[in-house]
Design a protein around this motif. Structure first.
Motif, mmCIF file in Angstrom:
data_model
loop_
_atom_site.group_PDB
_atom_site.id
_atom_site.type_symbol
_atom_site.label_atom_id
_atom_site.label_comp_id
_atom_site.label_asym_id
_atom_site.label_seq_id
_atom_site.Cartn_x
_atom_site.Cartn_y
_atom_site.Cartn_z
ATOM 1 N N HIS A 192 109.429 -128.403 32.931
ATOM 2 C CA HIS A 192 108.720 -129.579 33.465
ATOM 3 C C HIS A 192 107.258 -129.284 33.785
ATOM 4 C CE1 HIS A 192 112.827 -130.957 33.752
ATOM 5 N NE2 HIS A 192 113.092 -130.131 34.743
ATOM 6 N N ILE A 193 106.783 -128.073 33.476
ATOM 7 C CA ILE A 193 105.393 -127.657 33.680
ATOM 8 C C ILE A 193 104.837 -128.113 35.028
ATOM 9 C CG2 ILE A 193 104.326 -129.624 32.442
ATOM 10 C CD1 ILE A 193 102.287 -127.531 31.282
ATOM 11 N N GLY A 194 105.678 -127.992 36.058
ATOM 12 C CA GLY A 194 105.206 -128.262 37.410
ATOM 13 C C GLY A 194 105.341 -129.694 37.878
ATOM 14 N N GLY A 195 105.955 -130.569 37.056
ATOM 15 C CA GLY A 195 106.046 -131.967 37.463
ATOM 16 C C GLY A 195 104.658 -132.546 37.714
ATOM 17 N N TRP A 201 98.756 -125.262 37.378
ATOM 18 C CA TRP A 201 98.769 -124.271 36.304
ATOM 19 C C TRP A 201 97.425 -124.124 35.595
ATOM 20 C CZ3 TRP A 201 102.129 -120.765 36.788
ATOM 21 C CH2 TRP A 201 103.369 -121.045 37.359
ATOM 22 N N ASN A 202 96.442 -124.930 35.974
ATOM 23 C CA ASN A 202 95.090 -124.716 35.454
ATOM 24 C C ASN A 202 94.460 -123.446 36.024
ATOM 25 O OD1 ASN A 202 94.336 -127.124 33.687
ATOM 26 N ND2 ASN A 202 95.164 -128.137 35.493
ATOM 27 N N ILE A 203 95.168 -122.791 36.953
ATOM 28 C CA ILE A 203 94.696 -121.508 37.469
ATOM 29 C C ILE A 203 94.859 -120.394 36.437
ATOM 30 C CG2 ILE A 203 96.890 -120.724 38.457
ATOM 31 C CD1 ILE A 203 93.395 -120.384 40.065
ATOM 32 N N LEU A 204 95.713 -120.601 35.444
ATOM 33 C CA LEU A 204 96.012 -119.534 34.490
ATOM 34 C C LEU A 204 94.787 -118.986 33.754
ATOM 35 C CD1 LEU A 204 99.463 -120.480 32.915
ATOM 36 C CD2 LEU A 204 98.935 -118.607 34.460
ATOM 37 N N PRO A 205 93.877 -119.834 33.253
ATOM 38 C CA PRO A 205 92.710 -119.263 32.563
ATOM 39 C C PRO A 205 91.888 -118.348 33.455
ATOM 40 C CG PRO A 205 92.900 -121.597 32.073
ATOM 41 C CD PRO A 205 93.889 -121.296 33.156
ATOM 42 N N LEU A 206 91.800 -118.672 34.741
ATOM 43 C CA LEU A 206 91.067 -117.814 35.670
ATOM 44 C C LEU A 206 91.864 -116.560 35.996
ATOM 45 C CD1 LEU A 206 89.579 -120.411 38.190
ATOM 46 C CD2 LEU A 206 88.396 -119.199 36.366
ATOM 47 N N ALA A 207 93.155 -116.727 36.236
ATOM 48 C CA ALA A 207 93.998 -115.568 36.569
ATOM 49 C C ALA A 207 93.982 -114.547 35.441
ATOM 50 C CB ALA A 207 95.428 -116.029 36.842
ATOM 51 N N ARG A 208 93.923 -115.019 34.219
ATOM 52 C CA ARG A 208 93.963 -114.109 33.070
ATOM 53 C C ARG A 208 92.686 -113.298 32.905
ATOM 54 N NH1 ARG A 208 96.967 -118.825 29.652
ATOM 55 N NH2 ARG A 208 99.116 -118.062 29.937
ATOM 56 N N ASN A 244 94.601 -125.771 28.682
ATOM 57 C CA ASN A 244 94.241 -124.658 29.566
ATOM 58 C C ASN A 244 95.342 -123.604 29.637
ATOM 59 O OD1 ASN A 244 91.608 -124.994 30.445
ATOM 60 N ND2 ASN A 244 92.169 -126.334 32.150
ATOM 61 N N VAL A 245 96.596 -124.040 29.719
ATOM 62 C CA VAL A 245 97.681 -123.049 29.777
ATOM 63 C C VAL A 245 97.909 -122.419 28.414
ATOM 64 C CG1 VAL A 245 98.792 -124.278 31.684
ATOM 65 C CG2 VAL A 245 99.602 -124.657 29.346
ATOM 66 N N ASP A 248 99.995 -122.677 22.502
ATOM 67 C CA ASP A 248 101.014 -121.759 21.985
ATOM 68 C C ASP A 248 102.082 -121.419 23.019
ATOM 69 O OD1 ASP A 248 99.771 -121.695 19.546
ATOM 70 O OD2 ASP A 248 98.750 -119.789 19.875
ATOM 71 N N SER A 249 101.863 -121.842 24.273
ATOM 72 C CA SER A 249 102.816 -121.542 25.354
ATOM 73 C C SER A 249 103.688 -122.742 25.720
ATOM 74 C CB SER A 249 102.050 -121.097 26.614
ATOM 75 O OG SER A 249 101.276 -119.962 26.358
ATOM 76 N N LEU A 250 103.661 -123.800 24.906
ATOM 77 C CA LEU A 250 104.343 -125.044 25.251
ATOM 78 C C LEU A 250 105.528 -125.310 24.329
ATOM 79 C CD1 LEU A 250 101.141 -127.212 25.748
ATOM 80 C CD2 LEU A 250 102.527 -126.140 27.537
#
Length: 292
Positions: A192-195, A201-208, A244-245, A248-250
């Motif tokens: 559900h990609i967070g409902g 989950w837009n934090i992922l590009p920064l976290a990476r 952003n996530v 390829d991850s969906l």
């Protein structure tokens, strides 16, 4: 003569409208790329599978595969009865053995401790590629060390962990983010990609960008949330999040029988994504992740 001229003008107006508004005259979309549905609950086993396929066929769909679960909602596996979980896992694995389109998604309960680890190893030996865990209905804490031990074991065995991420419980996405960091050797699919908290989950590009945090082990299924986002005020932001996530991850998921595959595909088709991006989500990413 006047009536004929009026009819002719009306015809030209309809043609012009159709050209400017292709969706107004188009028939339901036909998908020429493979469809894999990762999120199918078969509460009644083979009978539910027949009903799922009948519904898909009535909508003109023939998915190449589906991730099948015997549990969901009140049928979710609870702690304290590992023998029952084992029996249900075996029934699902047996059904899938006679149907190559069915990928069995088994389950365990992290609070069963060693019994859960043993069952995980046993089903992995029987070819299970994915387990599903649901913190809300199985009533476990994502921060519990027993869960961390379980998902790390799954990673060692090459088993993907599908976890609910509808944000039914406060802090859901944040806790799963932390779990994925602590178990980077395990591949996760967050359902559900967070409902409606998909924005997190837009934090992922920064976290990476942080050293040692590639987080290439995080995938998402878009079940449910894509229906809310399509044709809505949040659609543009949802598409921005998907990119952003990482497309390829969906992975596509319907969450049948609560939601239908046809409605899910129709919602995906409405999003402002390229044909190539949609094809990856419909089936390409799942085939790559699960080695199908």
């Amino acid at each position: 003569m006047k009536r004929a001229l009026t009819s002719l003008l009306l015809l030209f107006s309809c043609v012009a409208f159709a050209e400017e508004n292709p969706r107004a005259s188009a028939s339901p979309p036909v998908f020429d790329t493979p469809v894999f549905d990762i999120h199918v609950h078969l509460h009644d086993g083979a009978e539910s599978l027949r009903e799922y396929r009948a519904a898909a066929e009535s909508a003109g769909l023939a998915p190449i595969g589906l991730g099948a679960m015997w549990f969901g909602g009140p049928n979710q596996a609870q702690a304290g009865d590992p023998d029952d979980i084992r029996a249900r896992n075996d029934a699902l694995i047996g059904m899938a053995a006679s149907d190559p389109a069915v990928m069995p998604i088994a389950t365990v309960h992290p609070y069963d401790g060693q019994a859960a680890l043993d069952e995980l190893e046993r089903i992995a030996g029987r070819g299970v590629k994915v387990i599903k865990l649901h913190a809300h209905t199985q009533r476990f804490d994502v921060d519990d060390p027993r869960l961390l031990a379980l998902v790390r074991k799954a990673g060692e065995l090459g088993v993907v962990v599908l976890m609910d991420n509808a944000n039914i419980v406060a802090g859901d996405s944040e806790n799963l983010f932390s779990l994925a960091i602590r178990a980077q050797g395990t591949k996760f699919v967050f359902a559900h990609i967070g409902g409606l908290n998909f924005r997190f989950w837009n934090i992922l590009p920064l976290a990476r960008t942080a050293e040692g945090l590639a987080l290439e082990n995080v995938y998402f299924d878009i079940s449910g949330t894509v229906l809310l986002a399509a044709d809505s005020p949040i659609e543009e932001e949802f598409v921005w999040t998907l990119r952003n996530v990482g497309i390829d991850s969906l992975i596509l998921g319907s969450d049948y029988p609560q939601l239908s595959l046809a409605d899910t595909l129709e919602a995906l088709d409405k999003l402002d994504l390229s044909d190539e991006e949609k094809a990856k989500i419909r089936g390409g990413n799942a085939r790559r992740l699960f080695g199908l």
